[in-house]
Scaffold this motif. Structure first.
Motif, short mmCIF file in Angstrom:
data_model
loop_
_atom_site.label_atom_id
_atom_site.label_comp_id
_atom_site.label_asym_id
_atom_site.label_seq_id
_atom_site.Cartn_x
_atom_site.Cartn_y
_atom_site.Cartn_z
N ILE A 10 0.97 -1.29 0.01
CA ILE A 10 0.06 -0.08 -0.15
C ILE A 10 0.88 1.17 -0.14
CG2 ILE A 10 -1.75 1.14 1.18
CD1 ILE A 10 -2.59 -1.48 2.65
N THR A 11 0.71 2.22 -0.99
CA THR A 11 1.46 3.41 -1.03
C THR A 11 1.00 4.28 -0.17
OG1 THR A 11 0.31 4.28 -2.85
CG2 THR A 11 2.31 2.89 -3.25
N GLN A 12 1.76 5.27 0.39
CA GLN A 12 1.38 6.40 1.46
C GLN A 12 0.36 7.40 0.68
OE1 GLN A 12 4.53 7.94 3.30
NE2 GLN A 12 5.46 9.02 1.30
N GLY A 13 0.55 7.61 -0.51
CA GLY A 13 0.06 8.80 -1.36
C GLY A 13 0.69 10.16 -1.18
N ASP A 14 -0.32 11.11 -1.28
CA ASP A 14 0.38 12.46 -1.16
C ASP A 14 0.49 12.86 0.41
OD1 ASP A 14 0.17 15.54 -0.62
OD2 ASP A 14 0.01 15.50 -2.93
N THR A 15 1.54 13.18 1.03
CA THR A 15 1.70 13.27 2.57
C THR A 15 0.86 14.16 2.87
OG1 THR A 15 3.80 14.34 1.97
CG2 THR A 15 3.91 11.71 2.28
N ASN A 16 0.26 15.20 2.35
CA ASN A 16 -0.41 16.29 2.76
C ASN A 16 -2.01 15.82 2.86
OD1 ASN A 16 1.61 17.76 3.65
ND2 ASN A 16 1.67 19.19 1.97
N GLY A 17 -2.27 14.73 2.43
CA GLY A 17 -3.56 14.24 2.00
C GLY A 17 -4.20 13.30 2.93
N VAL A 119 -1.95 -1.46 -3.59
CA VAL A 119 -3.00 -0.91 -3.69
C VAL A 119 -2.64 0.65 -3.34
CG1 VAL A 119 -5.07 0.08 -2.36
CG2 VAL A 119 -4.63 -2.58 -2.44
N LEU A 120 -3.00 1.72 -4.20
CA LEU A 120 -2.42 2.90 -4.28
C LEU A 120 -3.36 3.84 -3.38
CD1 LEU A 120 -1.77 3.33 -8.15
CD2 LEU A 120 -0.51 2.35 -6.50
N SER A 121 -2.54 4.72 -2.72
CA SER A 121 -3.44 5.48 -1.67
C SER A 121 -3.56 6.77 -2.73
CB SER A 121 -2.55 6.12 -0.52
OG SER A 121 -2.60 4.90 0.45
N PRO A 122 -4.24 7.96 -2.33
CA PRO A 122 -4.72 9.01 -3.16
C PRO A 122 -3.38 9.96 -3.50
CG PRO A 122 -6.40 8.76 -1.59
CD PRO A 122 -5.35 7.89 -1.17
N LEU A 123 -3.07 9.96 -4.94
CA LEU A 123 -2.06 10.58 -5.31
C LEU A 123 -2.71 11.37 -6.54
CD1 LEU A 123 1.09 11.57 -4.99
CD2 LEU A 123 1.53 9.66 -6.48
N GLU A 124 -2.56 12.63 -6.54
CA GLU A 124 -2.99 13.68 -7.54
C GLU A 124 -2.50 12.94 -9.03
OE1 GLU A 124 -2.48 17.85 -6.65
OE2 GLU A 124 -4.39 17.98 -6.19
N ARG A 285 -8.47 15.75 9.48
CA ARG A 285 -9.56 16.15 10.55
C ARG A 285 -10.39 14.99 10.83
NH1 ARG A 285 -12.63 20.64 6.94
NH2 ARG A 285 -13.76 21.00 8.92
N GLY A 286 -10.02 13.69 10.46
CA GLY A 286 -10.68 12.54 10.96
C GLY A 286 -12.04 12.30 10.24
N MET A 287 -12.25 12.93 8.97
CA MET A 287 -13.55 12.95 8.46
C MET A 287 -13.47 11.96 7.15
SD MET A 287 -14.36 17.19 8.33
CE MET A 287 -15.62 17.07 7.32
N ALA A 288 -12.20 11.38 6.57
CA ALA A 288 -12.13 10.68 5.49
C ALA A 288 -12.94 9.29 5.59
CB ALA A 288 -10.77 10.49 5.17
N ASP A 289 -13.72 9.16 4.65
CA ASP A 289 -14.49 7.80 4.57
C ASP A 289 -13.41 6.54 4.00
OD1 ASP A 289 -16.15 5.52 4.37
OD2 ASP A 289 -17.64 6.60 3.63
N GLU A 290 -13.20 5.57 4.77
CA GLU A 290 -12.19 4.38 4.31
C GLU A 290 -12.87 3.57 3.48
OE1 GLU A 290 -13.55 2.80 8.23
OE2 GLU A 290 -13.29 4.91 7.30
N THR A 291 -14.23 3.63 3.32
CA THR A 291 -15.14 2.18 2.62
C THR A 291 -14.43 2.10 1.21
OG1 THR A 291 -17.01 3.00 3.83
CG2 THR A 291 -17.19 1.52 1.89
N THR A 292 -14.29 2.83 0.46
CA THR A 292 -13.68 2.68 -1.01
C THR A 292 -12.40 2.18 -0.88
OG1 THR A 292 -14.99 4.47 -1.63
CG2 THR A 292 -13.48 3.72 -3.36
N PHE A 293 -11.45 2.70 0.12
CA PHE A 293 -10.19 2.28 0.16
C PHE A 293 -10.04 0.82 0.56
CE2 PHE A 293 -6.20 1.84 2.37
CZ PHE A 293 -5.30 1.91 1.71
#
Length: 348
Positions: A10-17, A119-124, A285-293
């Motif tokens: 699993i990649t970390q994705g954009d580190t500010n995201g 599995v790729l974490s979000p990256l623009e 902010r703890g608001m992200a929904d992990e369902t799709t991930f």
């Protein structure tokens, strides 16, 4: 390989995201560690920063190489040791670069077969990987691939060639068979022009469909997009090949709920990703929904298993003792209406 759990990188994705938040939330459920052994490609320092910002436990074990990964824990592979400034919620070149470095390390390890799926974490920008593969966006009941990617709309018509159509439709057909285990999938090709009555349809797409049929690929079309989606014809097909991005994504988003997963077909390794952005406005902010991930991880595991069961009998095939007779009923069912066919002949 069969005796151990599937290893999912699993990649970390954009580190500010929201990448680390998705990872922490997903593996907060103990049952996830029963399904697979995760190997997070990232930075322990950045992971710890996110853990503190989110006020979560998010435990992980630090490793240096993928072959050190242990079952029953979240393994965090250190991709780099240098300091990277974290500005949660901001899109910066530094944060994107950190995500790309983790992605590159995972791809290097994939070539050495150090894990089973990625599995790729979000990256623009995952443009390079998308160009090397065929991204298929999946949201039941639609599985959508695209003939052209990352080009201007004015350049689409010139990119529609018979060879490209045959290659992309065949790849989608094979992905549906091997990765998603549809025994005899049907692939619909969309038209470029309204009512499917342009030069591209008569001179390029329709002949490509004929050649695909001759190659035993269940291809049908071309279909005018408005009628295809508006009348529900899409429900009769396992896969759809759109001519350009918005032609496919607009109806897909309108007809399906959130939870779209991308399967990168045509690669030797299994690669999936949630169809989400780094979502900077929600980062930290703890608001992200992990369902799709989580669905992307489930799909990666399923595809690994599907490929194994698909490839096993092909490794030692039995000689064919009879000739299969092709079922022509589907060809009739999904054929272009006679009125439309006559109008094409008149123009020719």
């Amino acid at each position: 390989m069969e005796e151990r759990k599937i290893r999912v990188a699993i990649t970390q994705g954009d580190t500010n995201g929201i990448g680390y938040e998705l990872i922490f939330k997903t593996f907060a459920s103990p049952e996830m560690l029963e399904l697979c052994t995760p190997i997070v490609y990232g930075s322990p320092k950045i992971a710890a920063y996110h853990r503190k910002a989110l006020n979560t436990e998010g435990s992980f074990s630090i490793i240096s190489n993928a072959d050190e990964a242990k079952d029953g824990r979240v393994n965090l592979l250190t991709c780099f040791d240098d300091e990277v400034k974290v500005d949660l919620g901001l899109s910066t070149p530094e944060s994107a670069n950190a995500g790309e470095r983790a992605l590159q390390r995972s791809l290097d390890d994939a070539r050495q077969q150090l894990f089973d799926a990625l599995v790729l974490s979000p990256l623009e920008s995952n443009t390079k990987l998308a160009i090397e593969s065929q991204p298929v966006v999946i949201a039941a009941p639609l599985r959508m691939a695209f003939l052209t990617q990352h080009i201007a709309l004015k350049d689409v018509a010139g990119s529609i060639t018979e060879q490209a159509l045959i290659e992309q439709a065949t790849q989608l057909f094979n992905t549906l068979k091997r990765d998603l285990r549809f025994s005899n999938p049907r692939v619909a090709l969309l038209a470029l022009n309204p009512k499917a009555e342009g030069t591209e349809e008569t001179e390029v797409i329709a002949p490509a469909v004929t050649k695909l049929e001759e190659a035993h690929v269940n291809a049908f079309g071309p279909y005018a997009a408005d009628d295809f989606f508006g009348s529900g014809k899409y429900e009769a097909f396992e896969g759809v090949l759109a001519m350009y991005h918005d032609q496919g994504m607009a109806p897909l988003k309108a007809l399906t709920d959130a939870g779209r997963v991308i399967l990168y077909g045509g690669l030797p390794m299994v690669v999936t990703a949630p169809d989400v952005t780094p979502n900077f406005e929600e980062a930290g902010r703890g608001m992200a929904d992990e369902t799709t991930f989580r669905q992307a991880i489930y799909m990666a595991i399923d595809v690994c298993r599907n490929r194994r069961t698909y490839d096993l009998p092909l490794a030692n095939p039995l000689p064919k003792l009879y000739h299969e007779k092709r079922d022509e009923s589907e060809k009739v069912r999904f054929s272009i209406p006679k009125k439309h066919e006559n109008s094409i002949k008149e123009r020719l």
